[in-house]
Design a protein around this motif. Structure first.
Motif, mmCIF file in Angstrom:
data_model
loop_
_atom_site.group_PDB
_atom_site.id
_atom_site.type_symbol
_atom_site.label_atom_id
_atom_site.label_comp_id
_atom_site.label_asym_id
_atom_site.label_seq_id
_atom_site.Cartn_x
_atom_site.Cartn_y
_atom_site.Cartn_z
ATOM 1 N N THR A 23 -24.762 -40.755 52.744
ATOM 2 C CA THR A 23 -24.109 -41.995 51.965
ATOM 3 C C THR A 23 -22.745 -41.698 51.538
ATOM 4 O O THR A 23 -21.682 -42.619 51.934
ATOM 5 C CB THR A 23 -24.740 -42.192 50.882
ATOM 6 N N ILE A 24 -22.202 -40.466 51.214
ATOM 7 C CA ILE A 24 -20.799 -40.150 50.751
ATOM 8 C C ILE A 24 -20.054 -39.830 51.960
ATOM 9 O O ILE A 24 -18.708 -40.079 52.047
ATOM 10 C CB ILE A 24 -20.783 -38.989 49.684
ATOM 11 N N PHE A 25 -20.573 -39.004 52.756
ATOM 12 C CA PHE A 25 -19.844 -38.861 54.277
ATOM 13 C C PHE A 25 -20.562 -39.301 55.421
ATOM 14 O O PHE A 25 -21.290 -38.911 56.056
ATOM 15 C CB PHE A 25 -19.974 -37.213 54.346
ATOM 16 N N PRO A 26 -20.196 -40.668 55.844
ATOM 17 C CA PRO A 26 -20.669 -41.396 56.728
ATOM 18 C C PRO A 26 -20.448 -40.410 58.222
ATOM 19 O O PRO A 26 -21.030 -40.934 59.091
ATOM 20 C CB PRO A 26 -20.209 -42.745 56.603
ATOM 21 N N GLU A 27 -19.567 -39.939 58.371
ATOM 22 C CA GLU A 27 -19.242 -39.113 59.389
ATOM 23 C C GLU A 27 -20.145 -38.289 59.744
ATOM 24 O O GLU A 27 -20.278 -37.996 60.992
ATOM 25 C CB GLU A 27 -17.705 -38.339 59.271
ATOM 26 N N LEU A 28 -21.038 -37.898 58.787
ATOM 27 C CA LEU A 28 -22.046 -36.957 59.121
ATOM 28 C C LEU A 28 -22.906 -37.805 60.381
ATOM 29 O O LEU A 28 -23.590 -36.980 61.276
ATOM 30 C CB LEU A 28 -23.065 -36.630 58.101
ATOM 31 N N ALA A 29 -22.968 -38.952 60.207
ATOM 32 C CA ALA A 29 -23.932 -39.892 61.157
ATOM 33 C C ALA A 29 -22.964 -40.544 62.193
ATOM 34 O O ALA A 29 -23.691 -40.775 63.468
ATOM 35 C CB ALA A 29 -24.861 -40.817 60.330
ATOM 36 N N THR A 30 -21.963 -40.477 62.117
ATOM 37 C CA THR A 30 -21.062 -41.552 62.918
ATOM 38 C C THR A 30 -20.233 -40.483 63.897
ATOM 39 O O THR A 30 -19.686 -41.105 64.776
ATOM 40 C CB THR A 30 -20.094 -42.488 62.424
ATOM 41 N N TRP A 31 -19.925 -39.439 63.497
ATOM 42 C CA TRP A 31 -18.899 -38.755 64.202
ATOM 43 C C TRP A 31 -19.431 -38.255 65.680
ATOM 44 O O TRP A 31 -18.735 -38.548 66.619
ATOM 45 C CB TRP A 31 -18.566 -37.368 63.474
ATOM 46 N N LEU A 32 -20.706 -37.872 65.729
ATOM 47 C CA LEU A 32 -21.230 -37.455 67.038
ATOM 48 C C LEU A 32 -21.276 -38.555 68.019
ATOM 49 O O LEU A 32 -20.654 -38.522 69.307
ATOM 50 C CB LEU A 32 -22.437 -36.639 66.750
#
Length: 440
Positions: free
Chosen positions: A424-433
């Protein structure tokens, strides 16, 4: 009656019907069809027909039966038992090593299956008896199996994310990629907890006895062959898809064919196995299709009433809530519903309401799909009525009570909540790849 009251009446009627024990698709479809006919007369029947055509024309739907077929075929091929033997020897010397190996087994099974129930069944029948025989604490290992099996709905090829993609009209490939890092992070956090806890309390997970560890390196290397078939299947199915060689549907077909190949290599492929697998695949696929059809029809009526816009106005303007506050409320409602319903039922019930609302609030729907899935994992394991708790009770030996199962999930639920907070705090964990791969 105002449209807002009609929408509220539809939602409450559907919930009441579900509490009476009606089938999910029957309750949702009945409310949707009845509301359409009452609101728009005979013309309302076109909504169900339109939803049916939309469903049947959606090409990625072909992935659903193919992945289900692959999962059932792999569960009969004996791959899981061979993998567990491999983890047994390689991880055994560590305190809690067999529990760590169980998490590794669950990750691999999840990467070949996409269903949490399959991981639970394999863990309860293969890993649990061995862990108990080795003197592992029954409460800890029960939690390990439940937590590990929950990864099946997050790690690709997750069937739950396929369903979310169908209902939210988002690319399934992006959703799969979005679940990779969060799934691996959760698995790593589970492993770290097991290792630290067993170092502090060695009696919870004793290391493998020295006489069993004294095995020639050549024998240990031979055991690694158990991982060759899963790696080949995963590469052929997911690797080729990520490389752009196969499409999503082609990837699912490759996975199904690879699973049959694995069964053939094991000498288990025969007419009886194929017939049993096809029957199970047909039953599960038809159930999912009916549920998706009911959801699309319900969503069409909800959208026609302007319910989503009305609820957005209620939250933002009337109650003065911010987008993040609304998002947290939605996640809490998932956990509450997860005490009574499975992930598919939850998704179908709230999809017409939550998904358009999330999009209108400016959140990324790929990221939200991953959040939804992690929240489902938490809801599965939340007492008193979490879905996984009762599955575990049905599969566990009589020595493990329901109270033991409740106690076993507490630390793992806390870890999942931490994982949910990180994503939730770091959306990049789900969106970067997904952004990286699809940018090519």
């Amino acid at each position: 009656m105002s449209y807002e009251m009609i929408a509220l009446l539809m939602f409450s009627t559907m919930m009441v019907m579900l509490l009476t024990g009606q089938r999910v698709f029957g309750a949702i479809g009945f409310v949707a069809a009845g509301a359409a006919l009452l609101l728009w007369g005979t013309g309302g029947s076109e909504m169900a027909f339109s939803a049916s055509m939309k469903l049947m024309k959606w090409y990625p739907l072909l992935t659903l039966p193919l992945f289900i077929f692959m999962g059932y075929m792999l569960s009969e091929s004996g791959i899981a038992e061979d993998l567990y033997k491999m983890f047994h020897v390689w991880m055994g010397p560590l305190p809690g090593g067999l529990a760590v190996g169980t998490i590794g087994l669950m990750v691999i099974i999840s990467a070949m299956n996409g269903l949490s129930v399959a991981g639970m069944a394999i863990g309860a029948t293969i890993a649990l008896p061995e862990l108990l025989r080795r003197g592992y604490d029954k409460i800890m290992v029960t939690g390990v199996i439940q937590a590990g099996s929950s990864l099946g709905i997050l790690v690709p090829p997750s069937v739950v994310l396929v369903l979310y993609g169908m209902i939210a009209r988002q690319p399934v490939g992006k959703l799969w990629l979005g679940g990779v890092f969060p799934g691996l992070i959760l698995a790593a956090m589970f492993i770290a907890y097991i290792v630290i806890r067993c170092k502090m309390q060695p009696n919870l997970g004793p290391a493998l006895p020295k006489e069993e560890r004294d095995m020639p390196m050549s024998e240990k290397l031979k055991l690694l062959r158990a991982g060759i078939l899963p790696l080949i299947i995963f590469f052929l199915m997911t690797g080729l898809f990520l490389m752009g060689v196969t499409s999503l549907v082609e990837s699912s077909a490759v996975g199904a064919a690879s699973a049959m190949g694995a069964a053939a290599i094991k000498g288990l492929l025969n007419k009886q196995l194929i017939e049993s697998t096809v029957r199970k695949t047909l039953g599960i696929s038809c159930m999912f299709m009916w549920i998706i059809l009911a959801a699309l029809c319900f969503g069409a009526v909800f959208d026609g009433l302007g319910a989503v816009r009305a609820i957005r106005t209620l939250f933002l303007d009337d109650l003065g809530l911010g987008p993040w506050e609304i998002l947290i409320m939605m996640q809490l409602s998932y956990i509450l519903m997860g005490m009574f319903l499975d992930d598919t039922a939850m998704l179908v019930i709230v999809a017409p309401l939550f998904i358009p609302l999330v999009g209108s609030l400016g959140f990324d729907l790929i990221w939200y799909g991953v959040l939804y899935t992690i929240t489902c994992q938490i809801a599965y394991m939340t007492p008193p009525f979490g879905y996984n708790l009762f599955l575990m009770r049905a599969m566990a030996p009589p020595t493990i009570s329901l109270i033991d199962i409740y106690r076993s999930v507490v630390p793992f639920v806390a870890i999942m909540v931490l994982g949910l907070a990180l994503v939730t705090i770091f959306p990049e964990l789900a969106t970067w790849l997904p952004e990286k791969v699809y940018a090519r």
